[in-house]
Design an enzyme around this catalytic site. Structure first.
Site, PDB file in Angstrom:
ATOM      1  N   ARG A  35      40.534  76.707  21.960  1.00 55.94           N
ATOM      2  CA  ARG A  35      39.414  77.645  21.853  1.00 55.94           C
ATOM      3  C   ARG A  35      38.448  77.464  23.021  1.00 55.94           C
ATOM      4  O   ARG A  35      38.034  76.345  23.339  1.00 55.94           O
ATOM      5  CB  ARG A  35      38.666  77.411  20.539  1.00 55.94           C
ATOM      6  CG  ARG A  35      37.351  78.170  20.387  1.00 55.94           C
ATOM      7  CD  ARG A  35      36.754  77.867  19.019  1.00 55.94           C
ATOM      8  NE  ARG A  35      35.433  78.412  18.804  1.00 55.94           N
ATOM      9  CZ  ARG A  35      34.316  77.688  18.707  1.00 55.94           C
ATOM     10  NH1 ARG A  35      34.369  76.365  18.816  1.00 55.94           N
ATOM     11  NH2 ARG A  35      33.151  78.277  18.492  1.00 55.94           N
ATOM     12  N   ARG A  76      16.475  85.849  17.054  1.00 56.23           N
ATOM     13  CA  ARG A  76      15.575  84.699  17.093  1.00 56.23           C
ATOM     14  C   ARG A  76      14.115  85.140  16.992  1.00 56.23           C
ATOM     15  O   ARG A  76      13.754  86.250  17.411  1.00 56.23           O
ATOM     16  CB  ARG A  76      15.773  83.888  18.377  1.00 56.23           C
ATOM     17  CG  ARG A  76      17.181  83.310  18.514  1.00 56.23           C
ATOM     18  CD  ARG A  76      17.303  82.396  19.714  1.00 56.23           C
ATOM     19  NE  ARG A  76      18.651  81.874  19.860  1.00 56.23           N
ATOM     20  CZ  ARG A  76      19.133  80.838  19.188  1.00 56.23           C
ATOM     21  NH1 ARG A  76      18.361  80.197  18.317  1.00 56.23           N
ATOM     22  NH2 ARG A  76      20.376  80.425  19.386  1.00 56.23           N
ATOM     23  N   LYS A 217      35.502  86.813  12.841  1.00 57.18           N
ATOM     24  CA  LYS A 217      34.848  85.631  12.277  1.00 57.18           C
ATOM     25  C   LYS A 217      33.988  86.083  11.094  1.00 57.18           C
ATOM     26  O   LYS A 217      33.060  86.884  11.264  1.00 57.18           O
ATOM     27  CB  LYS A 217      33.991  84.938  13.334  1.00 57.18           C
ATOM     28  CG  LYS A 217      34.807  84.305  14.450  1.00 57.18           C
ATOM     29  CD  LYS A 217      33.926  83.736  15.541  1.00 57.18           C
ATOM     30  CE  LYS A 217      33.113  82.551  15.054  1.00 57.18           C
ATOM     31  NZ  LYS A 217      32.303  81.962  16.162  1.00 57.18           N
ATOM     32  N   THR A 275      34.658  74.794  11.117  1.00 56.02           N
ATOM     33  CA  THR A 275      33.311  74.224  11.046  1.00 56.02           C
ATOM     34  C   THR A 275      33.237  72.951  10.208  1.00 56.02           C
ATOM     35  O   THR A 275      33.577  72.954   9.032  1.00 56.02           O
ATOM     36  CB  THR A 275      32.269  75.225  10.508  1.00 56.02           C
ATOM     37  OG1 THR A 275      32.473  76.511  11.078  1.00 56.02           O
ATOM     38  CG2 THR A 275      30.867  74.756  10.868  1.00 56.02           C
TER      39      THR A 275
END
Length: 482
Positions: A35, A76, A217, A275
């Site tokens: 990856r 953000r 994803k 993860t």
């Protein structure tokens, strides 16, 4: 170099691992797909890493996949005059569009699309869920919020809105530049982050235009609601538990993982669990027992692949992390209970002729006298259908296309290799038995099950199932090396 396991390993390349010698060692230890994380590193870094993978592939004579993981939109908060503020439950403040550095009473929310999507009573999660807010009064230009939990809020912390679909493209301008570069250097898979709806994947597929396989994803609750439609546009899927765990309650994440894996297997779409699989090995030479159990459970659930992130990209023990993951997978697959779990669920038949033939091949392959199954595939569809059935015998996928071989490196149980395009039934038989013996999947005289299609080379034309026996002396043939 064959794998002694069915589940595959994806490893992230980074400063700790992108050197050519390290890449080769990781592939030898068990990595099937590498990856490239476009959230970090330069284009030059990623080009060098891909070159190292292709060098390892040539040295080891085994197809290796390369997955480009696009960063996706990062939402953000703005900045504070003092860099941070102290907060406590019950603290009230306002988010607005004013770029002036904020204080304890207000701060910029530089995303008008978020303000427009908010509704009174909604939850906002900041700083990976460390700060939880509740929305009060709002307009399209500002929103009053109340702190539910958290003690500090600092500059540029990430914002998540689990109860709303934010009308932003999953492909930012940076992603589009990274995508063009990734396709130019020849990656095999492209992963799209923060997918919310099927249209996000449809846009990626349009831009990729068949130059790579596309992977969704799943890290937003909204994506779970639209999962069947998303899978319609996806060649693969990733259970991205990090960000998914921010917006879902902790007890919901394992359930979501099983839901995604089940849906992906029904479609014959390869699924990665990712993860924090061996997170402690970023700085320790061995995993915790809980991490080992996490890896094992993903294998028991039938995941196609398991992914390492920081463990191999920036950790102190990248080779050890791959080695222990490989060992855990192999141990699970030796469990007498594991075959029954793999056999517990089979997909329905979408294309009745092909699916019926593949199901028959799996059943025939269960015979003890069968050494392996050889599948001839052009674009990979027949091989993926075979993998969906979770056969317990080795499956050798022969293809004339290097791109197909590398994409199939992600798929459960397949040993993809390059071979010529057979032109006759005799060549199909010769190539199958010679490849099976050459790669050590069948011994002299052992039975080989062959799945192919006529006309030869036509995608999705699997209509031929036959038995052959490996000869005592394999005949030479003109097959390309992988």
């Amino acid at each position: 170099m064959n794998r002694a396991r069915r589940a595959r390993i994806v490893a992230t390349l980074g400063p700790a691992s992108r050197a050519p010698g390290t890449v080769k060692a990781l592939a030898q230890a068990g990595v099937d797909v590498f990856r490239l994380n476009f959230s970090h590193g330069s284009h030059e870094d990623h080009a060098a890493a891909l070159k190292a993978v292709r060098g390892a592939e040539l040295a080891l004579q085994r197809p290796l996949g390369v997955l480009a993981d696009l960063q996706g939109p990062k939402l953000r908060l703005g900045r504070f005059a003092d860099g941070a503020i102290d907060i406590a439950p019950g603290h009230r403040m306002r988010f607005d569009l004013d770029p002036t550095p904020g204080d304890a009473t207000r701060v910029q929310m530089p995303h008008p699309e978020i303000l427009k999507a908010l509704r009174p009573g909604m939850s906002l999660l900041l700083d990976d869920g460390r700060v939880r807010l509740k929305v009060g009064e709002r307009t399209d230009d500002w929103a009053d919020v109340e702190v539910v939990s958290g003690s500090k809020l600092s500059d540029r912390k990430g914002v998540a809105v689990p109860e709303a679909i934010i009308p932003v493209s999953a492909l930012t301008p940076k992603d589009r530049e990274d995508l063009a570069f990734a396709l130019r250097i020849g990656v095999d898979w492209v992963a799209l982050s923060f997918v919310q709806k099927a249209e996000d994947m449809a846009e990626l597929k349009r831009l990729v235009a068949g130059k790579a396989a596309c992977l969704a994803k799943i890290e937003k609750p909204q994506a779970l609601k639209d999962l069947p439609a998303i899978l319609d546009y996806s060649d693969g899927v990733m259970v991205a538990r990090g960000d998914l765990g921010v917006e879902l309650e902790p007890e919901e994440v394992p359930v979501a993982q099983k839901q995604i894996l089940r849906a992906a297997r029904q479609r014959g779409v390869p699924a990665i669990v990712a993860t924090q699989m061996l997170e402690s090995m970023t700085s320790a030479p061995a995993p915790t027992r809980a991490e080992a159990s996490d890896v094992a459970n993903a294998v028991y659930e039938g995941a196609d692949a398991l992914m390492l992130s920081a463990e191999t990209a920036s950790g102190d023990y990248p080779l050890e992390a791959v080695t222990i993951m490989n060992r855990i997978i192999e141990r699970v697959e030796r469990d007498p209970l594991w075959p029954s779990l793999m056999d517990a669920e089979h997909a329905g038949m979408d294309e009745h002729d092909v699916d019926a033939l593949v199901a028959a091949a799996r059943k025939a392959g269960e015979a003890q006298s069968t050494a392996c199954v050889v599948v001839f595939t052009t674009l990979g569809g027949t091989a993926r259908r075979m993998a969906r059935e979770r056969p317990l015998h080795p499956v050798l996928a022969l293809t004339p296309n290097a791109d197909t071989a590398r994409r199939l490196a992600l798929v459960w149980g397949l040993e993809p290799r390059l071979g010529r395009q057979p032109a006759s039934l005799e060549e199909v038989t010769d190539d199958a038995v010679n490849a099976a013996t050459e790669y050590g999947l069948a011994g002299p005289g052992q039975r080989i099950l062959i799945l192919a299609g006529t006309p030869f080379g036509a995608p999705g034309a699997a209509n031929l199932l036959r038995l052959a026996h490996a000869p005592t002396q394999p005949k030479p043939r003109g097959r390309k090396k992988s």
